[in-house]
Design a protein around this motif. Structure first.
Motif, PDB file in Angstrom:
ATOM      1  N   GLY A1249       0.808  -1.335  -0.060  1.00 27.87           N
ATOM      2  CA  GLY A1249      -0.021   0.105   0.017  1.00 27.87           C
ATOM      3  C   GLY A1249       0.598   1.279  -0.088  1.00 27.87           C
ATOM      4  N   ALA A1250       2.216   1.060   0.239  1.00 25.63           N
ATOM      5  CA  ALA A1250       3.079   2.284   0.332  1.00 25.63           C
ATOM      6  C   ALA A1250       3.035   3.165  -1.059  1.00 25.63           C
ATOM      7  CB  ALA A1250       4.449   1.912   0.591  1.00 25.63           C
ATOM      8  N   SER A1251       2.851   2.250  -2.414  1.00 22.72           N
ATOM      9  CA  SER A1251       2.892   2.923  -3.502  1.00 22.72           C
ATOM     10  C   SER A1251       1.705   4.105  -3.819  1.00 22.72           C
ATOM     11  CB  SER A1251       2.805   2.093  -4.751  1.00 22.72           C
ATOM     12  OG  SER A1251       1.636   1.461  -4.598  1.00 22.72           O
ATOM     13  N   SER A1252       0.712   4.053  -3.060  1.00 19.32           N
ATOM     14  CA  SER A1252      -0.276   4.733  -3.336  1.00 19.32           C
ATOM     15  C   SER A1252      -0.003   6.360  -2.710  1.00 19.32           C
ATOM     16  CB  SER A1252      -1.648   4.275  -2.156  1.00 19.32           C
ATOM     17  OG  SER A1252      -1.339   4.206  -0.866  1.00 19.32           O
ATOM     18  N   LYS A1253       1.160   6.373  -1.823  1.00 22.01           N
ATOM     19  CA  LYS A1253       1.455   7.827  -1.409  1.00 22.01           C
ATOM     20  C   LYS A1253       2.896   8.183  -1.789  1.00 22.01           C
ATOM     21  CE  LYS A1253      -1.069   7.838   3.138  1.00 22.01           C
ATOM     22  NZ  LYS A1253      -1.053   7.722   4.472  1.00 22.01           N
ATOM     23  N   SER A1254       3.199   7.387  -2.774  1.00 20.05           N
ATOM     24  CA  SER A1254       4.663   7.421  -3.551  1.00 20.05           C
ATOM     25  C   SER A1254       4.656   8.740  -4.183  1.00 20.05           C
ATOM     26  CB  SER A1254       5.076   6.282  -3.943  1.00 20.05           C
ATOM     27  OG  SER A1254       6.205   6.554  -4.745  1.00 20.05           O
ATOM     28  N   PRO A1255       5.757   9.600  -4.541  1.00 18.12           N
ATOM     29  CA  PRO A1255       7.042   9.318  -3.751  1.00 18.12           C
ATOM     30  C   PRO A1255       7.193   9.780  -2.475  1.00 18.12           C
ATOM     31  CG  PRO A1255       7.090  11.117  -5.252  1.00 18.12           C
ATOM     32  CD  PRO A1255       5.691  10.467  -5.422  1.00 18.12           C
ATOM     33  N   TYR A1256       8.097   9.284  -1.755  1.00 15.64           N
ATOM     34  CA  TYR A1256       8.329   9.522  -0.311  1.00 15.64           C
ATOM     35  C   TYR A1256       9.759  10.627  -0.253  1.00 15.64           C
ATOM     36  CZ  TYR A1256       4.741   6.177   0.989  1.00 15.64           C
ATOM     37  OH  TYR A1256       3.824   5.357   1.048  1.00 15.64           O
ATOM     38  N   SER A1272      24.978  17.209   9.394  1.00 17.29           N
ATOM     39  CA  SER A1272      24.421  17.813   8.241  1.00 17.29           C
ATOM     40  C   SER A1272      23.374  16.909   7.762  1.00 17.29           C
ATOM     41  CB  SER A1272      25.187  17.892   7.375  1.00 17.29           C
ATOM     42  OG  SER A1272      25.793  16.667   6.714  1.00 17.29           O
ATOM     43  N   THR A1273      22.393  17.462   6.781  1.00 25.07           N
ATOM     44  CA  THR A1273      21.323  16.584   6.345  1.00 25.07           C
ATOM     45  C   THR A1273      21.303  16.525   4.723  1.00 25.07           C
ATOM     46  OG1 THR A1273      19.998  18.645   6.011  1.00 25.07           O
ATOM     47  CG2 THR A1273      19.837  17.439   8.047  1.00 25.07           C
ATOM     48  N   THR A1274      20.614  15.594   4.111  1.00 23.39           N
ATOM     49  CA  THR A1274      20.543  15.404   2.752  1.00 23.39           C
ATOM     50  C   THR A1274      19.073  14.961   2.614  1.00 23.39           C
ATOM     51  OG1 THR A1274      21.265  14.536   0.577  1.00 23.39           O
ATOM     52  CG2 THR A1274      21.243  12.950   2.668  1.00 23.39           C
ATOM     53  N   ILE A1275      18.645  14.998   1.214  1.00 18.04           N
ATOM     54  CA  ILE A1275      17.298  14.939   0.741  1.00 18.04           C
ATOM     55  C   ILE A1275      17.304  13.599   0.193  1.00 18.04           C
ATOM     56  CG2 ILE A1275      15.178  15.323  -0.489  1.00 18.04           C
ATOM     57  CD1 ILE A1275      15.670  17.010   1.844  1.00 18.04           C
ATOM     58  N   VAL A1276      16.396  12.425   0.525  1.00 20.62           N
ATOM     59  CA  VAL A1276      16.064  11.164  -0.283  1.00 20.62           C
ATOM     60  C   VAL A1276      14.890  10.921  -0.800  1.00 20.62           C
ATOM     61  CG1 VAL A1276      16.508   8.797  -0.027  1.00 20.62           C
ATOM     62  CG2 VAL A1276      18.078  10.098   1.146  1.00 20.62           C
ATOM     63  N   ASN A1277      14.940  10.882  -2.130  1.00 17.29           N
ATOM     64  CA  ASN A1277      13.398  10.535  -2.602  1.00 17.29           C
ATOM     65  C   ASN A1277      13.247   9.057  -2.949  1.00 17.29           C
ATOM     66  OD1 ASN A1277      12.451  13.519  -2.821  1.00 17.29           O
ATOM     67  ND2 ASN A1277      14.456  13.650  -4.191  1.00 17.29           N
ATOM     68  N   ILE A1278      12.264   8.500  -2.409  1.00 16.30           N
ATOM     69  CA  ILE A1278      12.113   6.798  -2.790  1.00 16.30           C
ATOM     70  C   ILE A1278      10.836   6.940  -3.389  1.00 16.30           C
ATOM     71  CG2 ILE A1278      11.827   4.805  -1.749  1.00 16.30           C
ATOM     72  CD1 ILE A1278      13.404   5.764   0.865  1.00 16.30           C
ATOM     73  N   ASN A1279      10.950   6.252  -4.677  1.00 16.62           N
ATOM     74  CA  ASN A1279       9.703   5.853  -5.390  1.00 16.62           C
ATOM     75  C   ASN A1279       9.446   4.343  -5.194  1.00 16.62           C
ATOM     76  OD1 ASN A1279       9.029   8.206  -7.279  1.00 16.62           O
ATOM     77  ND2 ASN A1279      11.147   8.199  -7.440  1.00 16.62           N
ATOM     78  N   VAL A1280       8.114   4.188  -4.335  1.00 20.58           N
ATOM     79  CA  VAL A1280       7.498   2.847  -4.378  1.00 20.58           C
ATOM     80  C   VAL A1280       6.626   2.563  -5.343  1.00 20.58           C
ATOM     81  CG1 VAL A1280       6.431   1.116  -2.791  1.00 20.58           C
ATOM     82  CG2 VAL A1280       7.928   3.214  -1.909  1.00 20.58           C
ATOM     83  N   SER A1281       7.111   1.557  -6.322  1.00 21.66           N
ATOM     84  CA  SER A1281       6.012   1.338  -7.287  1.00 21.66           C
ATOM     85  C   SER A1281       5.142   0.154  -6.813  1.00 21.66           C
ATOM     86  CB  SER A1281       6.748   0.577  -8.379  1.00 21.66           C
ATOM     87  OG  SER A1281       7.628  -0.598  -8.092  1.00 21.66           O
ATOM     88  N   SER A1282       3.729   0.322  -7.619  1.00 21.27           N
ATOM     89  CA  SER A1282       2.920  -0.624  -7.004  1.00 21.27           C
ATOM     90  C   SER A1282       2.553  -1.810  -8.107  1.00 21.27           C
ATOM     91  CB  SER A1282       1.369   0.288  -7.048  1.00 21.27           C
ATOM     92  OG  SER A1282       0.234  -0.622  -6.776  1.00 21.27           O
ATOM     93  N   GLY A1283       2.051  -2.849  -7.616  1.00 17.16           N
ATOM     94  CA  GLY A1283       1.510  -4.278  -8.578  1.00 17.16           C
ATOM     95  C   GLY A1283       0.199  -4.299  -8.476  1.00 17.16           C
TER      96      GLY A1283
END
Length: 1803
Positions: A1249-1256, A1272-1283
């Motif tokens: 169900g995480a793909s419904s709110k992707s990307p994170y 220090s910080t950095t930005i990480v974009n995670i795309n969760v694909s749905s099946g």
């Protein structure tokens, strides 16, 4: 024979009755005439440079009894001198002192004086002398034992002496023989100068004196040597004599060269000929393959060592062959590199580094001289790896296709994380990917089909509609994949199997009965009140049909909803005034995966309730009232406002009133008044203040109230006199008590308060200045008191107590003081000087004279003594004698204590002391309290002498100081002549040649360091003189010289001070130093302290430290040895973790270049320790990763990497996830984790169900373990694909949904044009051959804003520019897709269109809901509040959404408005919040009101304007009120916060002895407060008269008066005649009228002078001149440029003379004050002459008395008659003194001559 003839002639003359005597040479000792030239030629001497035939003197002799005898002169030797018959002596040949001393040239001469008697007999006399030849600088220094050559090792330490055989002599004597050696700079050419300068910088030369004119030179090392840089030096040494340029100042110079050879030492490590070393080879090379070589050699070329090369490869992949020397020089050693183990490029990542070390060998043993370098191996690839799947079997679970999935369209299989990799080089890592088998042909395909090195493999479903869960055969799919190397497809390949499991899905949406719900609640309801219950339904079953309720929208935090029942309750209190209604969205969501939801509108209306109470402005009040009056000085009107009740407020006094309610408050107007007057004593605790508590109550229901305070100060009246406790006080004291002695304490009280009750005590009369009283009432004896019971036996002192009220009140008492007698008077001598004389031959105990003293005290007991410190002795020529050795003149006389007779105590010697003066002290031993009562008289005694034939030494020896003092350096060569003693027997006179060292009874030269030659008197060094080992640095012994007859002798005391030379090297306390310092330390941080010790003394033991080496400039070392960080230095552990320096200690830091300086050095290692000063740094500011929701738990997603340059724990990094968007609502939705050590991101919960709110969007934080922690910080974009797959009804392709069947789009802006395309809706039918018809289901009014094309599904705007986000932000459309062949098959999609905001609204102060502003809006702030006090918050509204609704506030100025200019000096405006705070401490007295204009935009131009009246301002502003500007009028209310202040703390003025006007001075104090708060009361709190000449300081309170309101000081007496010669000092107080604790004071000096004491200067009249300004400037210039005088202008007038007034000239008259008294006009005129340059620059002239003379003939002198009288008296006294002095001197002379005559008769 000649003697015989002379004797015969004498006998013959006797027989004939005539006697002829031989001539006798006149001598200095007998006649005072240098007749034998012994004084001239022997004592004074002759310069060797004297020219030939120079007249040296004249011989003089006489014949006893025959003064007319004709004498002639000659010399027995004519080589050096020539004597003419008349006695003239000439130099007969050139002199050479050096030849005279070395060749024995005869300089002895005999002079003969002769004459012929009447009988022709020759009578003669002769005398012999040896001429003393004086030296001149005529011999240059000469180097000995040439040539000079030296060798020095390159590792010699700085300060090392490398050559000590330089000898140089100079045959001159004295300072002409002194030699200074130095390094010489050759100036012949630039090259020679550079070479010699280099030599002088490298080497130095020291000088040591062996004996007179004999020196040794030492060459020492100044700085480190390096054989590899320079192998030899030529140093030129210069020898200069007479270095101090004494005598004629002539200097002679000689130079010599010394060759210095540098010897190579093993001090350089070996070196590699190339670094780093790079080689290349293919992987899998055979063992033993040669890949390169390493070459190294010794860094010391002069004496090279063999080299050993060692392999430092930690993995032993390579082998080094033994190093071999290479021809022709065999300096270089080569070692070959060979492969030792199998090398895999993929393991070593194509590069391998290892180190090799070169070591110097000594006799086959390794030394510590070694160096390392890096070998870099590049590994080339071979095709030896196959393409490999990440795993051989993949299991994937996939939801069946939902209506949002494309039917018959290609889609990827979600959750499949398949990678293929080939680690070979890209040229060898190309491979292909294909499907070997699958259940349904063509159903799946793979992407990509070709790749290099690595590929993420995607499995594509070509016909997604076939994946139907309802078809059992499709629930499991198995696919076989092949990866094959394109370069070697047969041998290099691999396979993998993929199994796909199909799952069912949730496909029904919750529903509500109605589309809108409404409810209401009152604003005063408590939290938890039920508001409404709403429920919905879902056709699904199980979790898919279980509903959860929630709220959305602005203000949802005010409400709670039960997620199970749908009951809405109150969560927070409500405020109708802020928000009258809430528009919310009530949502129902099922628990399916993914869940579905539906929403309805919920409107909650807030009902009004009275919740605002009154607010006072200002929050408190202060006022005051005079005691007994009802008139309130500062009117008080309390005022409160209520936002709801407006002015319907009543006021009451709650507490603080009197019992009979003396304070009255009007209930409606708030006006405070009084019903009666109050006494100060009625105030609580008699503190003078009432505090009323006032309550304001509004008229609403329920009523609200608020309180404020009113502080009323009761001003006390001065209506009570001070009262003493006793009317009469008595005391008895002794007349001998000291000053400050306590007599009595008096006390008075005053019933008033404040300054009215503050009492000051002072003595009014009867004390005769003998007593003082302090402010505690304690009476003491004054500092100038002279109590004497004989003068005054009792005192009746009238004491006043005076308060500080205005006017002041006074009380009195009497203190009666009785004196008792005491022994307190000093004795006195009858005369101050006693003069006497006595023969030196008298016996001990002889009386000289008697002194006599007396004392008026009856109990006196006098004793006499000699003041030992006052004893002074003088020689026969009147010179004071400083030494008491060997003759202690202090023991010459003594005095009998009771009689005062002075007697001889020890033997007298006129030669030792011709006169002795001393003080005789008489002391009263019966004085009370051991008080010192003494008197002194001077006694002068002259010692009369007799003839003496005692031998004597040459000066500086004398009878009074028979001592020679020499200073010698240590380490003089044994045998060195330090001095030659010369003694004379006066009987001849003869030169003495018999000297003996006399043994001392108490020691002497105990070490036998010196010896004395018996005949020559030479003093020589007998033993080694080592200063450091000498017990006594001062060596004393005695030498006795005997006369020829041996009967007479004289002693000379020899004192030799051994002087230290710089012969010791500084020694450090440690052989090396290692210290640490943190890298964050800066100047002047103290790192450590070092210490070196030098055994020498004085400046030779003083040590100066220095640093050298790379980086030494970053540090500094003080003379104390304190090691500091240098100014401007910033240490960095990461750049330089360690400094290896050389620490040098050098003595004699102030030495000249020619002086010896010793030095030594030790290693200094400074280790820079790390601090946490580097934050971790990510390799990229942003990362992107892809994952699939069907992956297993803990599957790696991607890695982030950060680097920290710090070391240790400061560089250890910990990774954490700081935030995630969208924010997880439940723990199960917290999908992602990260390894704290590696930074690897992974799935820590199921991604279903995480793909419904992707990307994170994740914010990942890297922080170190240092202190403080850096991050220090950095930005990480995670795309969760749905099946997800679906079946049934038409399938929606667009719009795609997120977490529900509702889709929100935000790409449409408000005010869009007609026909603007919103979205293209696309659905596909499942019925073969069917098509889709599109429509909008809802018939709400909002749907008419949009239209949909039934065939294409394009949604467009149906009206032109009517969409307004501010009216309605979201439009919900239900799109219906209908199957045209089976219209029962329909599918819906909720499309929410959220309008995008545009910047179409302007900020306004008028459009804010529930907020209105008056024009102008008024507020207030109290003065004196601290900076940052909140004044007001301006809030403007912009109905746009962020970022368009951000309001920027600024101060606004307009040329037509009255906005306060430069407002930022007083106020500060927060541009984002609109908060106005104070920018300084406001002062109402400086500015009362401010009109602050605040604009919700950028400020305009400003112009300073004055504010008009309140009515005019309001009328003016209203015509400019446009809504975007807030006019805020701030009034600063006054408090009594300022004390009165005077402009000057110290001022001065003058008065005449007979004042011509009442006003003396006026200085007013400034109090900027309003009304009575700013009123000042003046008083004189201290009035003293000071007479510095007489030391008087008395209090005179009535001398001056002051007006309590104006501060004007006026005279109190008609005449101040008795105060001439001093000044008054008044302390004047200015106090706050309402608060006596707030006051300031200033001091006023009033100088008293007579009019005749004025002086004046004259200037020409000028009508254009500002007369007052000119005089003020002149006064300032005179006083600034005068060191000891004060000039006070008194008058400006037309010029006055004895004949009249001149209108063309102007007099400026002054009083001149010196030593705090007005001086007379004569001294004043002299003082003006001292500043004549200032007067001349101002065109002022004719300084003189201001008052003209009465007659023309005496003009300018009439005031000075007393000067003439005083001068006449002075001259008369001088003449009398001279008469007595001459008489006394004559008597002394007679006695002295008489004594001499007697001595001669005795002889």
């Amino acid at each position: 024979m000649e003697v015989f003839l002379t004797l015969f002639a004498g006998l013959f003359a006797v027989a004939c009755g005539q006697i002829n005597f031989a001539p006798v040479f006149d001598t200095v000792n007998t006649t005072g005439v240098d007749g034998d030239l012994r004084q001239r030629l022997v004592t004074q001497g002759v310069l060797e440079s004297t020219a030939e035939f120079t007249v040296l003197g004249n011989l003089k002799a006489h014949v006893p009894g025959n003064p007319s005898a004709l004498l002639k002169y000659e010399a027995t030797s004519d080589q050096t001198l020539k004597v003419i018959e008349n006695g003239t002596v000439l130099l007969n040949r050139p002199l050479d002192r050096e030849a005279a001393s070395s060749t024995g040239n005869n300089l002895k001469v005999t002079f003969v004086a002769y004459y012929l008697t009447s009988t022709g007999a020759r009578l003669s006399a002769d005398t012999s002398i040896t001429i003393t030849v004086l030296d001149v600088n005529d011999v240059e220094p000469a180097f000995q034992k040439l040539p000079y050559n030296a060798k020095v090792a390159e590792d010699a330490s700085v300060g090392f002496t490398l050559y000590s055989s330089i000898e140089v002599i100079d045959l001159d004597v004295g300072y002409y023989s002194e030699i200074s050696l130095s390094c010489y700079l050759d100036q012949q050419s630039a090259e020679s100068r550079a070479q010699s300068q280099e030599a002088c910088e490298t080497f130095g030369v020291d000088t040591r004196q062996n004996s007179q004119g004999n020196y040794t030179g030492f060459v020492f090392l100044r700085k480190p040597l390096d054989y590899e840089v320079k192998k030899g030096y030529t140093m030129t040494i210069q020898a200069i004599d007479n270095p101090t340029r004494s005598g004629t100042g002539l200097q002679l110079m000689t130079t010599i060269n010394i060759l210095i050879e540098v010897i190579d030492k093993q001090d350089s490590p070996p070196r590699f000929l190339s670094t780093p070393i790079t080689v290349t080879l293919y992987e899998n090379a055979d063992n033993g393959t040669r890949v390169g070589s390493v070459t190294a050699q010794d860094g010391d070329e002069g004496n090279p060592r063999p080299i050993k090369i060692v392999n430092k490869d930690p993995n032993n992949l390579f082998y080094l062959m033994p190093a071999e020397p290479q021809a022709p020089a065999y300096l270089q050693y080569v070692s070959r590199i060979q492969v030792f183990k199998n090398i895999d490029r993929e393991t070593q990542l194509a590069r391998y580094d290892f180190e090799v070390e070169a070591i110097e060998m000594e006799n086959g043993v390794e030394t510590d001289q070694r160096v390392t370098t890096k070998v870099i191996v590049t590994i080339l690839d071979e095709d030896d790896n196959i393409p490999q799947f990440q795993q051989s079997l993949y299991n994937v679970s996939v939801l069946e296709m939902d209506s949002s999935t494309l039917v018959n369209a290609a889609t990827t299989v979600p959750g499949l994380n398949m990678r293929v990799s080939d680690p070979d080089d890209p040229t060898n890592a190309q491979f292909g990917i294909s499907i070997l088998s699958q259940p349904t042909a063509g159903l799946f395909s793979v992407s990509p089909t070709n790749a290099t090195q690595q590929a993420q493999v995607t499995l594509i479903v070509n016909q997604a509609n076939q994946l139907d869960y309802e078809n059992p055969s499709m629930r499991r799919q198995q696919i076989l994949l092949l990866a094959r190397d394109l370069n070697n497809p047969i041998d290099h390949s691999s396979t993998a199997t993929v199994i796909i499991n199909l799952e069912d899905s949730n496909d029904n949406t919750p529903e509500f009965l109605v589309q809108e719900y409404r409810a209401s609640v009152r604003e005063d309801q408590v939290v938890g009140t039920s508001i409404i219950k709403i429920t919905g339904s879902d056709k699904d079953s199980g979790n898919n049909g279980l509903l959860t309720y929630s709220l959305r929208g602005t203000g949802i935090e005010k409400f709670n909803v039960d997620p199970s029942t749908g009951l809405v309750t109150l969560a927070q209190t409500l405020d109708y005034e802020n928000t009258p209604a809430y528009q919310l969205l009530f949502r129902a969501q099922d628990n399916g995966t993914p869940s579905r939801e539906a929403s309805v509108s919920l409107t909650i209306t807030v009902l009004d309730y009275n919740d605002f109470g009154p607010i006072f402005n200002p929050p408190s009040y202060q006022t005051s009232v005079n005691e007994g009056e009802t008139n309130i000085l500062i009117p008080v009107i309390v005022k409160a406002r209520d936002q709801e009740s407006l002015d319907n407020i009543t006021y009451t006094i709650v507490s603080g009133n009197t019992i009979d309610n003396a304070f009255v408050l009007h209930p409606r107007t708030g006006v405070l008044s009084m019903s009666r007057g109050l006494n100060y004593e009625e105030t609580p605790q008699k503190r003078g203040t009432f505090r009323l508590i006032v309550m304001a109550t509004d008229a609403d229901s329920p009523p609200q109230s608020a309180n404020t305070t009113i502080d009323i100060s009761i001003i006390d009246k001065n209506n009570h006199d001070p009262q003493f406790v006793q009317s009469l006080y008595t005391a008895t004291i002794s007349e001998g008590v000291p000053t400050g002695y306590f007599v009595k304490s008096v006390s008075a009280t005053d019933q008033d308060f404040g300054s009215n009750g503050n009492i000051t005590y002072y003595i009014w009369s009867g004390g005769l200045d003998h007593f003082t009283i302090d402010q505690m009432g304690q009476v003491t004896v004054s500092s100038g008191a002279a109590l004497d019971v004989d003068d005054v036996r009792s005192y009746n002192i009238l004491i006043h107590a005076r308060d500080q009220g205005s006017p002041p009140r006074t009380g009195s008492t009497t203190l009666s003081v009785t004196l008792t007698d005491s022994n307190n008077k000093d004795p006195f001598f009858s005369q101050q000087v006693y003069i006497g004389s006595i023969q030196e031959t008298v016996s001990i105990g002889t009386s000289v004279l008697q002194v006599k003293a007396n004392d008026t005290d009856s109990t006196k007991s006098l004793q006499y003594s000699i003041e030992r410190l006052s004893i002074i002795a003088k020689s026969t020529d009147g010179t004071p004698i400083a030494s008491i050795y060997p003759y202690d003149y202090r023991e010459a006389f003594e005095i009998e204590p009771t009689s005062g007779w002075i007697k001889v105590k020890s033997g007298l010697s006129r030669d030792s002391a011709a006169a002795i003066d001393f003080n005789v002290i008489v002391r009263d031993v019966n004085a009370e309290n051991n008080q010192e009562q003494t008197a002194k008289a001077l006694v002068i005694i002259t010692i009369l002498g007799s003839a003496d034939l005692t031998p004597y030494f040459a000066p500086p020896w004398s009878l009074t100081n028979p001592t020679y003092y020499y200073t010698l350096p240590e380490e003089l060569a044994i045998g060195t002549v330090t001095s030659t003693l010369i003694a004379t027997d006066p009987k001849g006179p003869f030169s003495i040649n018999n000297f003996q060292e006399v043994a001392e009874p108490n020691g002497g030269d105990l070490g036998d360091y010196f010896s004395v030659n018996q005949t020559s008197g030479q003093v020589k060094v007998n033993r080694r003189l080592d200063y450091e080992n000498l017990t006594f640095k001062l060596i004393k012994f005695r030498v006795r010289a005997f006369s020829r007859d041996g009967l007479r002798s004289v002693d000379a005391n020899i004192t030799i001070q051994v002087q230290d030379i710089n012969d010791n090297v500084p020694q450090f306390s440690q052989s090396k130093y290692t210290v640490t310092v943190s890298e964050d330390k800066v100047y002047p941080y103290q790192i450590a302290s070092v210490f070196a010790r030098d055994l020498d003394s004085g400046s030779y033991s003083e040590i100066q430290y220095s640093l050298s080496g790379q980086g030494h400039e970053k540090f500094m070392i003080l003379k104390s040895g304190l090691l500091l960080i240098n100014n401007g230095t910033f240490l960095d552990h990461e750049t330089t973790p360690e400094y290896s320096l050389l620490l040098t200690a050098q003595d004699n830091p102030q030495a000249l270049s020619s002086e010896v300086r010793q030095r030594s050095s030790v290693p200094l290692t400074i280790q820079v320790t790390d601090i946490n000063d580097n934050a971790p740094s990510f390799s990229s500011p942003e990362y992107s990763f892809l994952t699939v929701e069907s992956y297993d738990l803990n599957t790696n997603i991607g890695e982030v990497r950060a680097v920290d340059r710090d070391s240790g724990v400061n560089g250890e990094i910990v990774y954490t996830i700081d935030s995630v968007e969208p924010v997880p609502r439940t723990p199960e939705e917290d999908y992602f984790g990260i390894s704290s050590e590696s930074g690897m991101l992974y799935s820590k919960n199921s991604l279903r169900g995480a793909s419904s709110k992707s990307p994170y969007k994740l914010v990942v934080k890297a922080q170190d373990k240092g202190s403080p922690v850096l991050m220090s910080t950095t930005i990480v974009n995670i795309n969760v694909s749905s099946g997800q797959l679906d079946n049934g009804k038409p399938i929606w392709i667009s719009p795609r949904f997120g977490d529900s069947n509702a889709v929100t789009i935000t790409n449409l802006t408000e005010h869009a044009d007609l026909g603007t395309v919103v979205i293209r809706a696309l659905a596909v039918p499942r019925t073969p051959g069917a098509s889709i018809e599109y429509s909008i289901l809802s018939d709400n009014e909002e749907t008419t804003e949009f239209a949909i094309d039934k065939d294409t599904g394009i949604v467009t705007v149906a009206r032109n520019r009517t969409l307004d986000r501010e009216k309605q932000e979201t439009h919900d459309l239900i799109l219906l897709a209908t199957d045209t062949l089976n219209r029962t098959l329909q599918s819906t999609r909720l499309l929410s269109i959220k309008l995008q905001d545009i910047n179409d609204e302007e900020p306004s102060f008028n459009n804010c809901p529930n907020r209105q502003y008056d024009v102008p809006t008024e507020t207030s702030v109290r003065e004196g509040e601290p900076v940052g006090t909140l004044v007001y918050t301006a809030v403007a509204c912009d109905l746009d959404n962020p970022p368009y609704n951000t309001v920027q506030y600024s101060f606004y100025e307009n040329s037509t408005l009255y906005c306060y200019p430069n407002i930022t000096q007083s106020f500060k405006l927060d541009a984002s919040t609109g908060q106005i705070t104070t920018n300084k401490i406001l002062d109402r007295e400086s500015h009362t009101t401010y009109l602050i204009c605040v604009k919700a935009s950028k400020p305009g131009q400003r112009r300073k304007r004055e504010l008009p009246s309140r009515q005019e301002l309001e009328a003016h502003l209203r015509q400019y009120s446009t809504g975007d500007v807030l006019f805020l009028l701030v009034t600063v209310s006054d408090i009594n916060d300022n004390k009165p202040t005077f402009a000057k703390a110290n001022v001065y003025t003058y008065i005449f002895s007979y004042p011509i006007k009442d006003t003396v001075f006026q200085q007013t104090a400034s109090d900027p407060d309003l009304g009575d708060k700013g009123r000042v009361r003046y008083s004189i709190i201290l009035s003293q008269y000071v007479n510095t000449a007489k030391g008087r300081n008395i209090s005179v309170f009535d001398a001056f008066k002051i007006n309590s309101d104006s501060g004007q000081v006026s005279v109190g007496f008609q005449s101040y005649k008795y105060f001439i010669g001093g000044y008054f000092e008044l302390t004047i107080k200015g106090e706050d009228y309402l608060n006596t604790n707030m006051y300031s004071t200033y001091k006023l000096k009033i100088y008293v002078g007579e009019k005749t004491s004025q002086v004046r200067v004259v200037m020409d009249a000028d009508a254009n001149r500002d007369q007052q300004l000119f005089v003020e400037t002149l006064e300032k210039n005179l006083n600034q440029n005068s060191q000891n005088a004060l000039y006070i202008p008194t008058n400006t007038r037309y010029h006055k003379t004895a004949s009249g007034t001149s209108v063309n000239q102007i007099d400026i008259c002054f009083f001149v004050v010196k030593n705090n008294r007005v001086i007379d006009s004569f001294d004043g005129t002299t003082s003006l002459n001292e500043v004549q340059s200032i007067l001349s620059s101002q065109n002022l002239y004719s300084p003189g008395p201001c008052e003209p003379a009465t007659t023309k003939s005496l003009e300018g002198w009439s005031a000075y008659w007393w000067v003439l009288v005083a001068f006449a008296i002075f001259m008369f006294v001088i003449i009398i003194i001279l008469i007595f002095a001459v008489r006394a001197l004559y008597n002394d002379y007679k006695e002295s001559m008489l004594a001499i005559t007697k001595v001669q008769l005795v002889q």
